[in-house]
Enzyme design. Sequence first.
Site, mmCIF file in Angstrom:
data_model
loop_
_atom_site.group_PDB
_atom_site.id
_atom_site.type_symbol
_atom_site.label_atom_id
_atom_site.label_comp_id
_atom_site.label_asym_id
_atom_site.label_seq_id
_atom_site.Cartn_x
_atom_site.Cartn_y
_atom_site.Cartn_z
ATOM 1 N N LYS A 259 -8.959 7.935 -18.835
ATOM 2 C CA LYS A 259 -9.238 8.530 -20.140
ATOM 3 C C LYS A 259 -7.973 8.461 -21.019
ATOM 4 O O LYS A 259 -7.542 7.378 -21.349
ATOM 5 C CB LYS A 259 -9.758 9.954 -19.951
ATOM 6 C CG LYS A 259 -10.793 10.099 -18.804
ATOM 7 C CD LYS A 259 -12.129 9.424 -19.064
ATOM 8 C CE LYS A 259 -13.017 9.331 -17.835
ATOM 9 N NZ LYS A 259 -13.319 10.573 -17.144
ATOM 10 N N TYR B 287 -16.670 18.711 -13.553
ATOM 11 C CA TYR B 287 -17.026 17.301 -13.708
ATOM 12 C C TYR B 287 -18.032 16.908 -12.610
ATOM 13 O O TYR B 287 -17.822 17.218 -11.431
ATOM 14 C CB TYR B 287 -15.748 16.449 -13.617
ATOM 15 C CG TYR B 287 -16.020 14.969 -13.656
ATOM 16 C CD1 TYR B 287 -16.414 14.345 -14.839
ATOM 17 C CD2 TYR B 287 -15.910 14.191 -12.514
ATOM 18 C CE1 TYR B 287 -16.681 12.989 -14.871
ATOM 19 C CE2 TYR B 287 -16.164 12.827 -12.548
ATOM 20 C CZ TYR B 287 -16.551 12.234 -13.726
ATOM 21 O OH TYR B 287 -16.825 10.902 -13.758
ATOM 22 N N ARG C 118 0.855 -1.196 0.000
ATOM 23 C CA ARG C 118 0.000 0.000 0.000
ATOM 24 C C ARG C 118 0.887 1.241 0.000
ATOM 25 O O ARG C 118 0.637 2.209 -0.694
ATOM 26 C CB ARG C 118 -0.963 0.024 1.197
ATOM 27 C CG ARG C 118 -1.670 1.369 1.314
ATOM 28 C CD ARG C 118 -2.873 1.451 2.262
ATOM 29 N NE ARG C 118 -2.889 0.514 3.350
ATOM 30 C CZ ARG C 118 -2.125 0.602 4.450
ATOM 31 N NH1 ARG C 118 -1.305 1.617 4.625
ATOM 32 N NH2 ARG C 118 -2.212 -0.324 5.373
ATOM 33 N N ASP D 56 -7.503 20.013 -13.228
ATOM 34 C CA ASP D 56 -7.875 18.693 -13.735
ATOM 35 C C ASP D 56 -7.515 18.692 -15.225
ATOM 36 O O ASP D 56 -8.180 19.335 -16.036
ATOM 37 C CB ASP D 56 -9.376 18.457 -13.515
ATOM 38 C CG ASP D 56 -9.820 17.070 -13.960
ATOM 39 O OD1 ASP D 56 -9.186 16.501 -14.873
ATOM 40 O OD2 ASP D 56 -10.824 16.564 -13.419
HETATM 41 C C1 LIG Z 1 -13.784 10.880 -15.782
HETATM 42 C C2 LIG Z 1 -13.345 12.152 -15.152
HETATM 43 C C3 LIG Z 1 -13.059 12.234 -13.783
HETATM 44 C C4 LIG Z 1 -13.276 11.067 -12.830
HETATM 45 O O1 LIG Z 1 -12.387 10.039 -13.074
HETATM 46 P P1 LIG Z 1 -12.686 8.487 -12.738
HETATM 47 O O2 LIG Z 1 -11.446 7.832 -13.208
HETATM 48 O O3 LIG Z 1 -13.916 8.108 -13.478
HETATM 49 O O4 LIG Z 1 -12.878 8.409 -11.249
HETATM 50 C C5 LIG Z 1 -12.595 13.440 -13.298
HETATM 51 N N1 LIG Z 1 -12.434 14.513 -14.093
HETATM 52 C C6 LIG Z 1 -12.714 14.475 -15.410
HETATM 53 C C7 LIG Z 1 -12.516 15.695 -16.241
HETATM 54 C C8 LIG Z 1 -13.175 13.298 -15.988
HETATM 55 O O5 LIG Z 1 -13.473 13.270 -17.299
#
Ligand SMILES: *Cc1c(COP(=O)(O)O)cnc(C)c1O
Length: 399
Positions: free
Chosen positions: A194, A97, A45, A169
């Site tokens: 993504k 988001y 961890r 982000d």
């Molecule tokens: C998908 C997404 C998230 C969340 O991510 P997960 O991997 O689904 O927890 C946060 N910010 C943006 C811009 C996203 O597209």
Amino acid sequence: MSTITELLHAIPADPHTGAIAVPIYQTSTFVQDAPGVNKGYDYARSNNPTRATLEQLVAGLEKGAAAYAFSSGLAAIDAVVKLLQAGDEIIAVDDIYGGAFRLFDKVYKKFGVTVHYVDTTDAGNVAAAFTPNTKLVWLETPTNPTLKISDIHAIAKLAKAHGALLCVDNTFASPVLQQPLTLGADLVVHSATKYLGGHSDIIAGIVVAKDKAIGDEIKFYQNATGAILGPFDSFLLIRGLETLHLRVRQHSQNAQAVAEFLQQHPLVDKVFYPGLPSHPHHALAKRQAKGFGGVVSFTLKTDTVDAATTLVCSTQYFKLAESLGGVKSLLCHPASMTHKSIPDAIRLANGVANSLVRLSVGLEETEDLIADLQQALEKVAVKRPQLSEQEPLEPALAL
Ligand SMILES: *Cc1c(COP(=O)(O)O)cnc(C)c1O
């Protein structure tokens, strides 16, 4: 680390065997020579060699001092919010988001963290929202799904002047196109689900810190709360990173062509893509990023849920699914999918119209994607209500 050459050669061969691929250290613990005497790892961890390699690579890509890998993008966002305490305030992009909004509103609010949502495309709105308790500014740029752009450098200066941290982000842009830490941000988060992963096969998140001291705090919360990324997913993410530059380049090229096609289509109303000169923040997008990414949104002249539903159910290559950033093209209808829980008035005020469709443009041949959208739009044309009362269709579209 800016080029694919640098990235590929920052991935070390395994020192024990020479394996050119990073080994998956699928282990929970590490044998010690004597109490506290180990080879740099004691419990998985706290640290794992596969994850550590991934973390170093992403830190290099984002030009940060350190990066930490989490079990999802939301777990990464959660780790950043844990830097705050009760009474602290956040200024956040209003077009945030949905999962981040839920985390702020349903979890951190009850622990005494307050969030002010502002339209960050105007840095003046951010300047006006600071209070002595503001500890964090939260940006997404481009935003989801209307691809709004905020000025990272200008907002970083404001945050610094008020003693607050700026976290960006960077999921939509990826470090190939945009490096917020070099523009003055303190932290970057990714949903590595993504573009970083890129193959729609993992859920993962990353936090990158510009300074080691803040990185150490993130590492503390990673270990203390335990939402780490496992070794196999870390391996898949490293494998995804190896083609990140190539993929993002092609995603952007395909998306630009798709956006230009949509813009001239008679059934399409608005197209949201920062690479179009008609985008209100095109000049800023050009200045702060090396490209415009793979997400394109658009609305239909017939602005109804029905018209959008016909479209999203008529494509062959664009698969109907939430998420983005994978090699295969996806599309979704935010009003009935990702943004369904947002009250209609707020959703519409944020530009997410009833007919808005979001595309995650994949790596298929450009002309196949355009032909797919063309034939799906023809289905919308055929189904258009009260055809005679609306403007005449192009003969080719009327079928
Ligand atoms: C998908 C997404 C998230 C969340 O991510 P997960 O991997 O689904 O927890 C946060 N910010 C943006 C811009 C996203 O597209």
